[in-house]
Design a protein around this motif. Sequence first.
Motif, PDB file in Angstrom:
ATOM      1  N   PHE A  48       0.951  -1.230  -0.112  1.00  0.00           N
ATOM      2  CA  PHE A  48       0.070   0.027   0.094  1.00  0.00           C
ATOM      3  C   PHE A  48       0.987   1.393  -0.115  1.00  0.00           C
ATOM      4  O   PHE A  48       0.677   2.362  -0.638  1.00  0.00           O
ATOM      5  CB  PHE A  48      -0.893   0.046   1.192  1.00  0.00           C
ATOM      6  N   SER A  51       2.591   2.486  -3.390  1.00  0.00           N
ATOM      7  CA  SER A  51       1.712   2.214  -4.629  1.00  0.00           C
ATOM      8  C   SER A  51       1.852   3.532  -5.599  1.00  0.00           C
ATOM      9  O   SER A  51       2.142   3.370  -6.619  1.00  0.00           O
ATOM     10  CB  SER A  51       0.131   2.692  -4.176  1.00  0.00           C
ATOM     11  N   LEU A  83      -5.530   0.295  -4.117  1.00  0.00           N
ATOM     12  CA  LEU A  83      -5.081   1.602  -4.274  1.00  0.00           C
ATOM     13  C   LEU A  83      -4.695   1.680  -5.851  1.00  0.00           C
ATOM     14  O   LEU A  83      -5.066   2.780  -6.536  1.00  0.00           O
ATOM     15  CB  LEU A  83      -4.041   2.013  -3.532  1.00  0.00           C
ATOM     16  N   GLU A  86      -7.390   1.902  -8.010  1.00  0.00           N
ATOM     17  CA  GLU A  86      -8.177   3.402  -8.013  1.00  0.00           C
ATOM     18  C   GLU A  86      -7.415   4.068  -8.843  1.00  0.00           C
ATOM     19  O   GLU A  86      -7.695   5.045  -9.558  1.00  0.00           O
ATOM     20  CB  GLU A  86      -8.317   3.775  -6.695  1.00  0.00           C
ATOM     21  N   ARG A 244      -8.602  -2.246   0.804  1.00  0.00           N
ATOM     22  CA  ARG A 244      -9.320  -1.125   0.679  1.00  0.00           C
ATOM     23  C   ARG A 244      -9.553  -0.809   2.232  1.00  0.00           C
ATOM     24  O   ARG A 244     -10.012  -1.520   3.076  1.00  0.00           O
ATOM     25  CB  ARG A 244     -10.976  -1.528   0.136  1.00  0.00           C
TER      26      ARG A 244
END
Length: 370
Positions: A48, A51, A83, A86, A244
């Motif tokens: 995470f 990213s 992420l 997204e 998430r």
Amino acid sequence: MSDSTEQHPSPREFVPIFRQLFDQQSSTFTYLLGDPAEGEAVMIDPVFEQSRRDAALARELGLTLVWTLETHIHADHVTGAWLLREKLGSRIAVAKTSGAAGADRYLCDGDKVAFGRLTLRVMATPGHTSGCLTFVSDDETRAFTGDCLLVRGTGRTDFQGGDAAQMYHSVRERIFSLPDCCLLFPAHDYRGLSCTSVGEERRFNPRLGDTAGLEDFCGHMANLKLAHPKQIDVAVPANLRCGRPDSIPAETDPDWAALAYTFAGIWEIAPHALEEHASEVQIVDVREACEFGGPLGHIRGAKLIPLSELGARTRDIDRDRPVVAVCRAGSRSAQAYNILRQAGFARIANLAGGMLRWRAEGFGVEGDQD
């Protein structure tokens, strides 16, 4: 007349893109594999916090990230899969037996994941957790073993449905069925080791090598007595949602100009964006005085602070306004970026390509010019 046949050059060998990345905090390896001709890529076990780095690398290599793949539900870090989806629109693939919700595809043993002209074959290798996967390249030259098989070691088997006997069979009957020359890439390493091979591990792995018996291995794993990972209470619930977060994080990208984040960890601004925001920013030229007034000239309103003086002259720069560092080609100003960041400046950018690109794109300068 010559009886020799005409020689034609052989087609250029296809070389896939392969990058091994590392997260220092969790000692996690992330892998990027891509087809340079088709421009498609997959990423295995993204983190995470990394990213932005990973997205920058894919962009710089001209790759579209089509899949993120998880070898298992990690307990020591939160995956970057959600992420990256997204940010880039990539899809998420996890093991069907993982228990994770929110993925785009649930993988079973024998499935294949395609990207460009390349594929990865899915091999179920439970043991560390009940939902562990190994990803094998189509030519069986590389395999990504997650936490099932590490370099001269194995993952633990004492939580998340782990089972030592399952791991023994996963390694000995499945991973060791690959060619001896197949390179193995684990999800973690804590000793600075990055890669091994099937042949090496068959000979030298003290837990699961050719001389290791099932009972010996199970007894060894039962007596490890390891502390639980520090992040397990945060990581596992988040990874069961494919990374998430409970609440969607606010956008943290700079809002004072259109910037691009590089794989080197630097925010860059293109000449046209700097021209658009020139009245709102401070332009700090870190070349020498002779260059500032030399043939390339300098940007109107730029302040000259040579790189060698920058650390001692940060008081000459307003902390309340964005700062753009400039040099001839972008190298020295990248150093200036890091100096300013370490000095506590928050809104800073490097002029991509420096004065050479600024001039090449036709933007105005002051001073001596060719």
